[in-house]
Scaffold this motif. Structure first.
Motif, PDB file in Angstrom:
ATOM      1  N   VAL A 117      79.000  13.470  20.679  1.00 12.01           N
ATOM      2  CA  VAL A 117      79.435  14.135  19.453  1.00 12.01           C
ATOM      3  C   VAL A 117      79.501  15.635  19.717  1.00 12.01           C
ATOM      4  CG1 VAL A 117      78.886  14.674  17.044  1.00 12.01           C
ATOM      5  CG2 VAL A 117      78.483  12.359  17.938  1.00 12.01           C
ATOM      6  N   GLN A 160      80.467  19.090  17.586  1.00  8.49           N
ATOM      7  CA  GLN A 160      80.634  19.483  16.188  1.00  8.49           C
ATOM      8  C   GLN A 160      80.811  20.985  16.077  1.00  8.49           C
ATOM      9  OE1 GLN A 160      78.358  16.973  13.566  1.00  8.49           O
ATOM     10  NE2 GLN A 160      77.740  18.742  12.330  1.00  8.49           N
ATOM     11  N   TYR A 161      81.798  21.400  15.271  1.00 13.69           N
ATOM     12  CA  TYR A 161      81.998  22.813  14.955  1.00 13.69           C
ATOM     13  C   TYR A 161      81.781  22.971  13.458  1.00 13.69           C
ATOM     14  CZ  TYR A 161      84.348  22.720  19.494  1.00 13.69           C
ATOM     15  OH  TYR A 161      84.649  22.551  20.847  1.00 13.69           O
ATOM     16  N   GLY A 194      80.762  21.895  10.113  1.00 13.41           N
ATOM     17  CA  GLY A 194      80.572  20.548   9.578  1.00 13.41           C
ATOM     18  C   GLY A 194      81.627  19.567  10.046  1.00 13.41           C
ATOM     19  N   SER A 195      82.492  19.999  10.976  1.00 12.16           N
ATOM     20  CA  SER A 195      83.599  19.148  11.419  1.00 12.16           C
ATOM     21  C   SER A 195      83.329  18.595  12.811  1.00 12.16           C
ATOM     22  CB  SER A 195      84.900  19.952  11.423  1.00 12.16           C
ATOM     23  OG  SER A 195      85.955  19.211  11.953  1.00 12.16           O
ATOM     24  N   ARG A 196      83.531  17.292  12.979  1.00 13.30           N
ATOM     25  CA  ARG A 196      83.333  16.649  14.273  1.00 13.30           C
ATOM     26  C   ARG A 196      84.646  16.636  15.058  1.00 13.30           C
ATOM     27  NH1 ARG A 196      79.231  11.473  14.202  1.00 13.30           N
ATOM     28  NH2 ARG A 196      77.377  12.632  13.507  1.00 13.30           N
ATOM     29  N   ALA A 197      84.666  17.371  16.184  1.00 12.79           N
ATOM     30  CA  ALA A 197      85.841  17.369  17.054  1.00 12.79           C
ATOM     31  C   ALA A 197      85.821  16.167  17.985  1.00 12.79           C
ATOM     32  CB  ALA A 197      85.891  18.652  17.874  1.00 12.79           C
ATOM     33  N   ASP A 206      83.772  12.443  18.153  1.00 19.28           N
ATOM     34  CA  ASP A 206      82.988  11.646  17.206  1.00 19.28           C
ATOM     35  C   ASP A 206      82.548  10.321  17.835  1.00 19.28           C
ATOM     36  OD1 ASP A 206      81.803  10.597  14.983  1.00 19.28           O
ATOM     37  OD2 ASP A 206      83.618  10.548  13.755  1.00 19.28           O
ATOM     38  N   GLY A 265      90.823  16.263  19.931  1.00 18.72           N
ATOM     39  CA  GLY A 265      89.502  16.394  20.525  1.00 18.72           C
ATOM     40  C   GLY A 265      89.485  16.335  22.040  1.00 18.72           C
ATOM     41  N   SER A 290      87.958  19.601  23.543  1.00 18.38           N
ATOM     42  CA  SER A 290      86.530  19.693  23.199  1.00 18.38           C
ATOM     43  C   SER A 290      85.714  18.726  24.055  1.00 18.38           C
ATOM     44  CB  SER A 290      86.318  19.390  21.714  1.00 18.38           C
ATOM     45  OG  SER A 290      86.887  20.391  20.906  1.00 18.38           O
ATOM     46  N   ALA A 311      76.438  18.004  20.057  1.00 16.15           N
ATOM     47  CA  ALA A 311      75.435  17.815  19.015  1.00 16.15           C
ATOM     48  C   ALA A 311      74.518  16.643  19.354  1.00 16.15           C
ATOM     49  CB  ALA A 311      76.125  17.576  17.670  1.00 16.15           C
ATOM     50  N   GLY A 364      89.104  12.646  17.113  1.00 12.04           N
ATOM     51  CA  GLY A 364      87.785  12.668  17.733  1.00 12.04           C
ATOM     52  C   GLY A 364      87.268  11.345  18.231  1.00 12.04           C
TER      53      GLY A 364
END
Length: 550
Positions: A313, A315-316, A318-321, A323, A344, A347, A359, A522
């Motif tokens: 995971v 995360q930037y 609250g957004s998951r790039a 997942d 994604g 990332s 994360a 993601g």
């Protein structure tokens, strides 16, 4: 066929400024009729964009233009600046390659399109806004009533290009020039934009001059094609016959180097053809075609995984790039990763490289966990894991020679002996096909393909186990792209390398990969062998991507 609305005869363009000198267009002649789509195709520097800009007198004032370009009987070459103001936009529209640099970032898109209408038609602001909304709806901009007040940065790349097309057709021009309008776009968005231009061409009976380096694209979306090299027309032929009727050695070379989804080309069957142009003493060119050769049996993959990713995971805010992504790459394999911009991919690659901290989740290189390692603890593993970036010019220090760049990599990784560093540099440059005397030159002194070879050498010099290739050929011409793909295939065979190959070009991924993963929002939607993904995809999104790229 309708009578030509544009007749170009013996067009010559010569740059005469401190930044650029020399002949860019050399005796080019062509015509185009209403409702017809004509393509100018060639590699960077062949003069196709210069040709387009010369028709609208958008080149520097000290550029020398001769010949004639009769548009409805009026010569554009000899037209004054005042006369050209009425031609630009009203009679000839243009769509540039990168809309983000063509649109003013501080004005809303509705205002920018409205300015064109107010300037040429003298209508009120309210009427211009209504006409602008009609145009945005005509080019199928989603939620046009709201996005008319958006700034360029608030739109996606495809949406910005729709805005540029709306602006270009606002005055219903008789000729639309589209200069590489889809180069930076994903396959599905590219399909939408080209379909839009084709629909507008038919509805408005508008001529289209499409400029591109993509042979499969022009063979599908245009009527005729002119192949250009070094300012000259090498060959002209009907676009649907491009891949079967091209006879000029340069055309045949570009065809051999091109990859299409349906051509069956695979790195483990044969290398791509390569074309080389050598200037003769009289200034003309000799073209040598290096035919595709059968691939040698590759080095057998070693047992065990080169890379394992579990439940990753990124995360930037609250957004998951990324997942919950999980996958394994066996040693000696190439795993292709495809997906549209923002899905994604980058990332994920940065997390694997340790450039962003996940994360949660695990990253294992061979049998060594990398997750949670400090920068100091990660350092011994970096030599095992390297990356080749999309733009070599941006990723190479412009002030350092090639020798300094490569030597610095070795010094940073504990190779203190200058004798050993020079030996490794010589060996690596030989592996990527560059002469040893390249060590004294700066990056700007090389071509794009040579710079990418330097970037590959920088990754290769530490003897890595895994190389992440992040769009390594997207900025390259088709012949140079073939050389780099052949090089990557040869290095994999010789050194037993493992690749994670990231691209939005599905044809290239199909050629170079053993397995393919499809990513969206993601998540990994599906994974399978190259044959399985293309012949029997499970997910509807995968089928959509393939259909758009076909």
């Amino acid at each position: 066929m309708n009578a030509p609305i544009l007749q170009v005869v013996d067009l010559n363009v010569e740059y005469q400024n401190p930044l650029r000198t020399g002949t860019a267009v050399d005796g080019l002649s062509f015509d185009i009729a209403r409702g017809e789509a004509l393509a100018l195709v060639g590699e960077s520097g062949c003069g196709k964009s210069t040709t387009a800009l010369s028709l609208l007198k958008l080149l520097p004032s000290d550029t020398r233009i001769t010949g004639s370009a009769a548009f409805h009987g009026r010569d554009l070459v000899s037209a004054t600046d005042l006369e050209m103001q009425d031609v630009r936009g009203r009679e000839i529209g243009i769509v540039f390659q990168e809309p983000m640099t063509s649109l003013n970032p501080v004005y809303r898109i509705g205002w920018q399109i409205g300015e064109v209408l107010r300037r040429h038609l003298g209508i009120s602001r309210s009427e211009a806004r209504n006409r602008t909304l009609e145009l945005l709806e005509h080019v199928a901009l989603p939620d046009a009533a709201r996005k008319i007040d958006a700034y360029p940065h608030e739109l996606s790349g495809g949406q910005r290009q729709r805005v540029m097309i709306a602006m270009a057709i606002a005055l219903k021009p008789q000729l639309l020039i589209a200069d590489e309008p889809t180069t930076a776009l994903d396959a599905s968005v590219r399909e939408q934009i080209l379909g839009l231009i084709d629909r507008l061409r038919r509805e408005l009976n508008m001529a289209v001059l499409l400029i591109s380096h993509d042979l499969p694209l022009v063979s599908r979306w245009t009527d005729r094609v002119i192949i250009m090299h070094h300012g000259k027309a090498m060959e002209a032929l009907p676009s649907p016959d491009l891949f079967t009727a091209g006879r000029h050695p340069y055309t045949r070379g570009l065809i051999g180097a091109s990859i299409r989804l349906d051509d069956g080309k695979r790195y483990d069957r044969a290398r791509l053809a390569e074309v080389q142009a050598v200037r003769k003493p009289d200034g003309e060119f000799d073209f040598t075609l290096k035919q595709a050769v059968s691939a040698t049996t590759g080095m057998l993959p070693t047992a065990g995984p080169a890379l394992t990713v579990r439940d990753l995971v990124v995360q930037y805010g609250g957004s998951r790039a990324v997942d919950g992504v999980s996958f394994t790459i066996p040693k000696g394999h190439t795993l292709g990763l495809v997906g549209e911009s923002g899905c994604g991919k980058s990332s994920l690659s940065r997390a694997i490289m340790g450039l962003v901290r996940p994360a949660s989740g695990e990253i294992v290189l061979g049998e060594d966990p990398l997750s949670g390692l400090s920068s100091r603890a990660m350092r011994p593993h970096r030599k095992r894991l390297q990356m080749v970036f999309q733009d070599p010019f941006a990723s190479l220090n412009p002030r350092h020679s090639v020798g300094t760049i490569l030597s610095g990599v070795l010094q940073a990784n504990g190779v203190s002996s200058s004798v050993e560093r020079h030996r490794r540099i010589r060996e690596t440059l030989d592996q990527v096909g560059l002469a040893y005397n390249s060590i004294h030159r700066l990056p700007h002194e090389f071509s794009g393909g040579q710079r990418q070879r330097i970037a590959i050498a920088r990754a290769l010099i530490l003897r890595p186990e895994l190389i992440i290739c992040d769009e390594p050929t997207s900025a390259l011409d088709v012949s140079v792209q073939a050389q780099i793909l052949n090089l990557l295939a040869d290095l994999k065979h010789e050194l037993g390398l493992t690749y994670l190959f990231i691209s939005h070009d599905l044809a290239i991924v199909r050629y170079i990969s053993d397995e393919v993963m499809v990513m969206r929002s993601g998540k990994i939607l599906e994974r399978g062998s190259t044959e399985t993904i293309w012949e029997a995809p499970n997910h509807e999104y995968t089928r959509t991507l393939i259909a758009a790229a076909a």
